[in-house]
Scaffold this motif. Sequence first.
Motif, mmCIF file in Angstrom:
data_model
loop_
_atom_site.group_PDB
_atom_site.id
_atom_site.type_symbol
_atom_site.label_atom_id
_atom_site.label_comp_id
_atom_site.label_asym_id
_atom_site.label_seq_id
_atom_site.Cartn_x
_atom_site.Cartn_y
_atom_site.Cartn_z
ATOM 1 N N ARG A 1 50.570 78.503 -44.646
ATOM 2 C CA ARG A 1 51.613 78.399 -45.970
ATOM 3 C C ARG A 1 52.044 79.654 -46.054
ATOM 4 O O ARG A 1 51.670 80.847 -45.606
ATOM 5 N N VAL A 2 53.349 79.581 -46.481
ATOM 6 C CA VAL A 2 54.302 80.882 -46.762
ATOM 7 C C VAL A 2 54.432 80.621 -48.399
ATOM 8 O O VAL A 2 55.149 79.624 -48.868
ATOM 9 N N TYR B 1 58.031 80.564 -54.911
ATOM 10 C CA TYR B 1 58.235 79.445 -53.958
ATOM 11 C C TYR B 1 56.753 79.500 -53.046
ATOM 12 O O TYR B 1 55.916 80.286 -52.970
ATOM 13 N N LEU B 2 56.526 78.112 -52.493
ATOM 14 C CA LEU B 2 55.450 77.944 -51.650
ATOM 15 C C LEU B 2 55.867 76.740 -50.879
ATOM 16 O O LEU B 2 56.494 75.726 -51.070
ATOM 17 N N LEU B 3 55.738 76.920 -49.486
ATOM 18 C CA LEU B 3 56.046 76.061 -48.561
ATOM 19 C C LEU B 3 54.810 75.925 -47.461
ATOM 20 O O LEU B 3 54.670 76.989 -46.927
ATOM 21 N N ASN B 4 54.840 74.701 -47.058
ATOM 22 C CA ASN B 4 53.779 74.594 -45.916
ATOM 23 C C ASN B 4 54.748 74.468 -44.608
ATOM 24 O O ASN B 4 55.595 73.431 -44.650
ATOM 25 N N VAL B 5 54.153 74.931 -43.784
ATOM 26 C CA VAL B 5 55.045 75.116 -42.512
ATOM 27 C C VAL B 5 54.034 74.662 -41.493
ATOM 28 O O VAL B 5 52.608 75.106 -41.432
ATOM 29 N N PRO B 6 54.361 74.317 -40.083
ATOM 30 C CA PRO B 6 53.488 74.258 -38.935
ATOM 31 C C PRO B 6 53.036 75.375 -38.611
ATOM 32 O O PRO B 6 53.530 76.643 -38.606
ATOM 33 N N LEU C 1 63.538 84.728 -42.139
ATOM 34 C CA LEU C 1 62.408 85.479 -41.769
ATOM 35 C C LEU C 1 61.709 84.526 -40.541
ATOM 36 O O LEU C 1 61.297 83.554 -40.490
ATOM 37 N N PRO C 2 61.579 85.206 -39.186
ATOM 38 C CA PRO C 2 60.879 84.892 -38.009
ATOM 39 C C PRO C 2 59.541 85.068 -38.318
ATOM 40 O O PRO C 2 58.902 86.056 -38.665
ATOM 41 N N ILE C 3 58.718 83.990 -37.763
ATOM 42 C CA ILE C 3 57.247 84.127 -38.281
ATOM 43 C C ILE C 3 56.413 82.980 -37.168
ATOM 44 O O ILE C 3 57.101 82.191 -36.730
ATOM 45 N N SER C 4 55.211 83.501 -37.228
ATOM 46 C CA SER C 4 54.212 82.440 -36.269
ATOM 47 C C SER C 4 52.970 82.640 -37.154
ATOM 48 O O SER C 4 52.418 83.708 -37.130
ATOM 49 N N LEU C 5 52.536 81.545 -37.642
ATOM 50 C CA LEU C 5 51.157 81.652 -38.340
ATOM 51 C C LEU C 5 49.986 80.758 -37.768
ATOM 52 O O LEU C 5 50.233 79.943 -36.813
ATOM 53 N N LYS C 6 48.761 81.277 -37.997
ATOM 54 C CA LYS C 6 47.756 80.403 -37.429
ATOM 55 C C LYS C 6 47.494 79.437 -38.503
ATOM 56 O O LYS C 6 47.859 79.213 -39.689
ATOM 57 N N THR C 7 46.438 78.438 -37.956
ATOM 58 C CA THR C 7 46.026 77.358 -38.831
ATOM 59 C C THR C 7 45.530 77.780 -40.032
ATOM 60 O O THR C 7 44.482 78.616 -40.249
ATOM 61 N N ASN C 8 46.029 77.173 -41.164
ATOM 62 C CA ASN C 8 45.340 77.612 -42.561
ATOM 63 C C ASN C 8 45.670 78.867 -42.920
ATOM 64 O O ASN C 8 45.028 79.347 -44.206
ATOM 65 N N GLU C 9 46.474 79.574 -42.308
ATOM 66 C CA GLU C 9 47.009 80.899 -42.796
ATOM 67 C C GLU C 9 47.654 81.041 -43.929
ATOM 68 O O GLU C 9 48.713 80.001 -44.036
ATOM 69 N N SER D 1 44.527 78.792 -57.246
ATOM 70 C CA SER D 1 43.569 78.149 -56.231
ATOM 71 C C SER D 1 44.022 78.536 -54.885
ATOM 72 O O SER D 1 44.890 79.047 -54.603
ATOM 73 N N LYS D 2 43.188 78.047 -53.747
ATOM 74 C CA LYS D 2 43.276 78.494 -52.574
ATOM 75 C C LYS D 2 44.610 77.931 -51.983
ATOM 76 O O LYS D 2 45.190 78.366 -50.957
ATOM 77 N N ASN D 3 44.892 76.555 -52.711
ATOM 78 C CA ASN D 3 46.007 76.057 -51.602
ATOM 79 C C ASN D 3 47.171 76.269 -52.755
ATOM 80 O O ASN D 3 48.337 75.632 -52.560
#
Length: 803
Positions: free
Chosen positions: A6-7, A39-44, A63-71, A231-233
Amino acid sequence: MAQTARVKGIILDETNQPVPGVTVVCEDKTTTTNENGFYLLNVPANKELNIVFTHSVLKKVVLPISLKTNEDYEYNFFMTDAEQLGGVTVTRGTRKRVEGIVDIAPEVIRKIPGANSGVENIIKTLPGASSNSDLSTAYSVRGGNYDENLVYVNEVEVYRPFLIRSGQQEGLSFTNTDLVQNVDFSAGGFQAKYGDKLSSVLDIQYRRPTKFGASAEASFLGGSASVDLVSKNQKWTGIAGFRYRDNSLLVNSQETSTNFRPRFLDFQANITYTPSTRWQWSFLGNISQNKYDYQPLTRQTNFGTIDEPIALQVFYEGQEKDRYTTFFGAAKSVFEMNENNTFKFILSGYHTVEQEYFDIFAAYFLGEVDQNIGSETVGDVSFNQGIGTQLNHARNDLDALIVNAEVKGFHKLQREAEIEWGVKFTREDIRDRIVEWEVIDSAGFSINPPIIDVPRDQPYNPYTGPLVPYQNVRAKNFANVDRYSGYVQWNKRATWNGHAIWLNAGVRTHSWLVSGDNIDGKMQTVFSPRAQFAIKPNWEKDMVFRLSGGMYHQPPSYRELRDSSGVVRPDVKAQQSIHIVAANDYSFRWLGDRRFKLVSEAYYKSLSDVNTYTLDNVRIRYSADNDAKAYAYGLDLRLNGEFVPGTESWFSFGYMKTEENIAGQGYIPRPTDQRLKFGVLFQDYMKNIPGVKLYLNMVYNTGLPGGSPSYANPYDYQTRLRDYRRADVGFMYVLTENNKNRPDGHWLKRYKDLSVGFEIFNLFNNQNAITNTWVRDVYTKNQYGIPNYMTTRVFNVKVSARL
């Protein structure tokens, strides 16, 4: 199932204001920022991505980005360097400039001192807005009274208690400043989307938090605490605040000695649920209780002249017990069908239960003051020339329930145009009982009201007329008011010969019907067309010129339907005003290239079907007969900017004249005719010790008309109260000022702000009067208007903390 991350974040513009409507895209995922710029966006997850932020007038951000699972990744930034779209630059700050809206920073509201601090405390420093009551949240704007101002929180209209007659009884403002995100104020010429009042709009948005936070404040006047929860999500967010206030410190500084402990408390919460990028649900709730227990003991007020000083001494028995309990709730849903069409659904309810009970006996002595310097009794009364008694009684109860249901639509059209519309239904259910009387005795003779014309020539002949109270109001009302209102307006941005222009045109309609026990009114309908035009010339100087106005109606509220005898008159008409505002907004650099702004506004109001009223402290009593016409005109100036680097201050000036013509008798000043107004809000800090801050709030208003005795013709009493002069100053030491230079793990690092200091209310100890007490002298047959003074100089200690 694909693994996601999530970003989230908040996007601001160059004026540090949230930017709504930013489109956020990542592959096939899309969302937009809300009204708070969030804003809130779910990303791969586990993948190199580019998140693209685009806006209709601001430059694109990638914004170039690479995130871990559930980060969870938080990215807050500024979208600046506005692009030219057909020669038009539009940001949130620009939109407010062309609409004539003043933006007040929440930090300023929290820091500036005042006997009744909060949003209204700041508004009273603005040009065109004024108040002569230290402890009241009520304010008058450009000649209107306290009932002529609209107040919205999260687009929901909020209400004030009905029976309040004194600023001491008001307690807390509805708005909790610890929860505020944006505060916008318009002093007139506002758009059709705002409701049906004559004078002003205060539009407040509570924030939507993005992470945990908390704050607390304590002082001799009470305390407050708030918390931000997420909340967490990120789908659930909530803010809540609790406030408690005890005005004993301020009230005990007044001339009347009392056993008095006014206590006020409230709890507010705003909860938001965002199940998807298309839907958002929220709930705003408030519970408030005001307890006003008052037992006056003695009072002495010196007045008159230096050569002939006079004193009023009063000795009291009895007490007053007032209670005001209110409940407020509003549910709101926002559905974004697509980027061009948005709908809002709002349901709200307001319930107030109020009681006003008092039995107060007063024995008064009007006498001459010993002015011989060196005398042991200098300043005391040496000879009584008038003696009398007065007994006031009331058993007033009110129970009101107000329910609103509203739908709004927002539609973006081609070529920088928009359409907004809304429809609303309101049901008001009022249950009201008034039992209030006053008996006056002067030198052993019971005084009848002037409406009873019976000759009295005692002791030569016995009095055979009736013995009645001087004032006597008894009524019981069960009234219902059904209201149907709506609006539609069109907004357009364009260019003309290289100049940027903004157009707005709209119309409101309002229909209402008053009914109830022994009440049979007729349906009435009014239409209110309004328009705005603004132009930003293609000049080197940054100027905006604005012309706005139209027709404004104020359909009567319950207080406006009830006349001075307590009778509800269902066919009272809506007051009508034709209002025109011409303005110039000039932004420039000064004092070392710092930002400044000078706003000038000239206005004129022509009012008809005026519902005249009398003003006693903050209680308004209407005649309920639409028998007058009136006018108001004036000039407002405000210069604000960084007079001290890194802080915002302003100086304001207002000139205003308003008069009314009652039943063709000629024009006299209205009760709110305050000719001159100066206001200063100043922030500073010590250069060598930057953690020491100074906050100054100064107001000067020329005197209001002083009113007239009961039953008197106001044309016979054209006196004015003395000028209102007040300065409140606060000194705070910010312990967290140098946190950036402290090592990690330092105990102060956990705080965003930790401050301790003191405040001085009424710094110069000015004697300001809120109204007059009218007393007869049985010997000279004179009637004296004796000023009722407000708070003197008071010291307060305050501690505040924010996590």
